[in-house]
Structures are given as C-alpha cells and as structure tokens.
Design a protein around this motif. Structure first.
Motif, PDB file in Angstrom:
ATOM      1  N   PRO A 129       0.813  -1.221   0.000  1.00 45.65           N
ATOM      2  CA  PRO A 129       0.000   0.000   0.000  1.00 45.65           C
ATOM      3  C   PRO A 129       0.844   1.268   0.000  1.00 45.65           C
ATOM      4  CG  PRO A 129      -0.935  -1.608   1.505  1.00 45.65           C
ATOM      5  CD  PRO A 129       0.385  -2.173   1.056  1.00 45.65           C
ATOM      6  N   GLN A 130       1.984   1.245   0.679  1.00 42.08           N
ATOM      7  CA  GLN A 130       2.854   2.423   0.711  1.00 42.08           C
ATOM      8  C   GLN A 130       3.402   2.738  -0.676  1.00 42.08           C
ATOM      9  OE1 GLN A 130       3.072  -0.241   2.670  1.00 42.08           O
ATOM     10  NE2 GLN A 130       2.836   0.466   4.796  1.00 42.08           N
ATOM     11  N   ASP A 176       0.621   4.229  -2.863  1.00 38.94           N
ATOM     12  CA  ASP A 176       0.447   5.651  -2.558  1.00 38.94           C
ATOM     13  C   ASP A 176       1.554   6.498  -3.179  1.00 38.94           C
ATOM     14  OD1 ASP A 176      -1.928   5.512  -1.173  1.00 38.94           O
ATOM     15  OD2 ASP A 176      -0.998   5.357   0.804  1.00 38.94           O
ATOM     16  N   SER A 218       0.909   9.389  -5.908  1.00 38.63           N
ATOM     17  CA  SER A 218       1.336  10.742  -5.570  1.00 38.63           C
ATOM     18  C   SER A 218       2.251  11.305  -6.650  1.00 38.63           C
ATOM     19  CB  SER A 218       2.048  10.744  -4.216  1.00 38.63           C
ATOM     20  OG  SER A 218       2.516  12.041  -3.895  1.00 38.63           O
ATOM     21  N   PHE A 247     -11.164   6.140  -2.977  1.00 39.49           N
ATOM     22  CA  PHE A 247      -9.732   5.919  -2.780  1.00 39.49           C
ATOM     23  C   PHE A 247      -8.912   6.843  -3.680  1.00 39.49           C
ATOM     24  CE2 PHE A 247      -5.835   3.672  -4.124  1.00 39.49           C
ATOM     25  CZ  PHE A 247      -5.225   3.478  -2.901  1.00 39.49           C
ATOM     26  N   ARG A 301      -6.713  10.817  -3.269  1.00 41.60           N
ATOM     27  CA  ARG A 301      -5.299  10.906  -3.649  1.00 41.60           C
ATOM     28  C   ARG A 301      -5.068  11.825  -4.850  1.00 41.60           C
ATOM     29  NH1 ARG A 301      -6.458   6.853  -0.751  1.00 41.60           N
ATOM     30  NH2 ARG A 301      -4.896   5.798   0.563  1.00 41.60           N
TER      31      ARG A 301
END
Length: 297
Positions: free
Chosen positions: A187-188, A191, A195, A252, A256
């Motif tokens: 998940p990191q 992201d 990003s 979700f 973001r």
C-alpha cells in the motif's frame, strides 16, 4: 503458475529472484489467445509467443484451465481493454506512456498510433527487463529508439528519479499503466506511485490499472472449484499485497488527487468482449479496471 499441484496450505513465500514467472505466464496466455481464429479471439499480440517456450505452451494452458478456470479469458479481456484505452489515448494527444512493471508488454512495438507520437518508458526489475530487451532485439534487430528501458525495483528504489534521469518530462500528457501490477505492490508503494502521477505529470495525464475486488475468488463463476491465484503467485515469490479498501476505487483515488474516474467491472467487460462467438468461454471476473485523470485539469 508453476506446473505442479498446489498444496492447500502453501509454505511461506520465498524471496523472488530471476525473471518474473508471472510475466512469462501472462505472455503465454496472450500468445494462446492470439492463435485463435479472428472471430473467436479477444485480443491479438503477435509478439507474445516470443516470450514463452512454445513447447511448454499447451501444458501451461491446460494446467491453468484445470486449476484456474476462466483465468486465461480474464487475461485476454484485460489485455484487450488496456489496448483499447491506450490506443485511444495515443490518438488524442498522448505524448508519453509509462508502463510500470512492464514485464513482457508489447504495446510499444505493435500499436501503430505510437509511431513518431508517443515516447514509451518501460519500468521493471532488472532481471525481467534484461530478458525483455534481449527478445526485442532478436525480433527487430535492435532496440526501438522511442522506447526507454528503466531498470528499477518499485518497492526499494525511487522510480521518479530514475524516470527523470531517463528523460521523462513532467510537463507532457502522460498515461501511466499498471497492468497486473498493483496487487503485488505494498500500500505504501501504491500511494507513492499515485502521488508521483498527481504531482509530476502534465495536463490531462491519467492512470490505468486493474485491481482485485477482494480475496480473489468471490466473484468468480468457478470460485468453488478453482484454486486461489494469490497463493500460487506467492509460492513463486510474488504475493498479493494490495487490495482496494472498502470505500471503493472512486473514494480511494479522489482522496489521492484524481478525478473523472471510469471503473469497468467484470460484468461490463464480459459484455464488451465475449459476444456470441465466445459466449461459451468461462471467465473469471474477480478484478475491475479503472481509468482516472489526475485532478485540477
């Protein structure tokens, strides 16, 4: 998928080394699909056969159909959907295509709309990418000038820095593609990738990916008889790490920085790609496809 029976309680996943077995299997499924008559196939990739062992192809497809019924049809539907979305983008002002976890993707070499229009960046682990480059050089006699190969492990290296060093422009309209990838990322890392796209791409840039709906079998027509795909890929050193949160892809991605989402569900791509000539084929619909523009367009 290795050609062996799968224990019901598989041991802890080994560390992955060497070229991706999953990438080879997916190429094999595209190759098998491409051999079907034109009115029966869902996708067409004339180069896929070059990334698998032709002598192993029948055994692999038979194994997949026995343990994972409907999976090959899913891979074909995904390839076709991504082909359609990427080709349309190439026709409507796309300048850069970034393929993360490119594996043995061949779109840079077979979509005519790319020629003299789109620069393609292929990102993957060095061991898989080296095999890819060797095969492409065999097919075409050289590496195409409009394709940039960026060796990177997304989980441990700064892919944005590697992209910049390779000539990526943050000002151009770019489509980021993650086909059969996001479920293998933490998940990191997901992201971090999202990003980067939001903050380092030009106007009307977008992301395209597929994501598992849940544990892996609940939406499959063969869920009671098919094996668990996640357990099998984990045994090959490629475990599933990411599942879409319960709030769904829309919330979700909007959280973001993305907007104008289009989610294509299993039932939708069943209707799109499996007409009467193909209606007898079993199809796993455990994943959805999503296309989303970065916000503030």
């Amino acid at each position: 998928m290795e050609e062996q029976d799968i224990p019901r309680d598989p041991p802890e996943a080994p560390s992955r080394s060497g070229p991706s077995r999953t990438a080879e299997n997916v190429a094999a499924f595209r190759a098998a699909e491409s051999m079907l008559p034109e009115d029966q196939r869902v996708c067409y990739d004339p180069y896929a056969i070059r990334f698998t062992d032709p002598d192993r192809l029948d055994r692999l497809t038979e194994y997949a159909d026995r343990h994972f019924p409907g999976l090959r049809s899913y891979v074909a539907a995904r390839a076709r959907h991504f082909d359609d979305v990427i080709t349309l983008a190439a026709k409507t002002g796309l300048s850069q295509l970034v393929i993360l976890g490119a594996g043995y993707d061949t779109r840079a070499y077979r979509i005519p709309e790319f020629k003299d229009r789109v620069r393609v960046f292929e990102l993957d682990r060095p061991d898989t990418q080296q095999v890819k480059k060797e095969k492409i050089a065999e097919i075409f006699g050289r590496l195409p000038p409009d394709v940039v190969y960026v060796p990177v492990d997304l989980e441990v290296q700064d892919f944005g820095t590697r992209l910049a060093e390779a000539g990526y422009s943050t000002e151009k309209k770019t489509l980021f593609v993650m086909e059969g990838l996001i479920m293998y990322l933490t998940p990191q890392t997901v992201d971090a990738v999202l990003s980067f796209i939001v903050h380092n791409s030009g106007r009307n840039s977008a992301v395209l990916f597929d994501y598992p709906a849940g544990s892996g079998n609940e939406d499959s027509p063969s869920g009671e008889t098919g094996e668990d795909l996640g357990s099998q890929t984990a045994r090959g050193g490629e475990p599933f790490r990411f599942f879409m949160p319960k709030e769904g892809a829309g919330e979700f991605l909007r959280a973001r920085g993305f907007s104008r989402l289009r989610v294509t569900t299993g039932e939708e791509y069943r209707g799109l790609y499996f007409n009467r000539a193909k209606e007898g084929r079993e199809l796993r619909t455990v994943s959805s496809f999503v296309y989303a523009l970065r916000g503030d367009q």
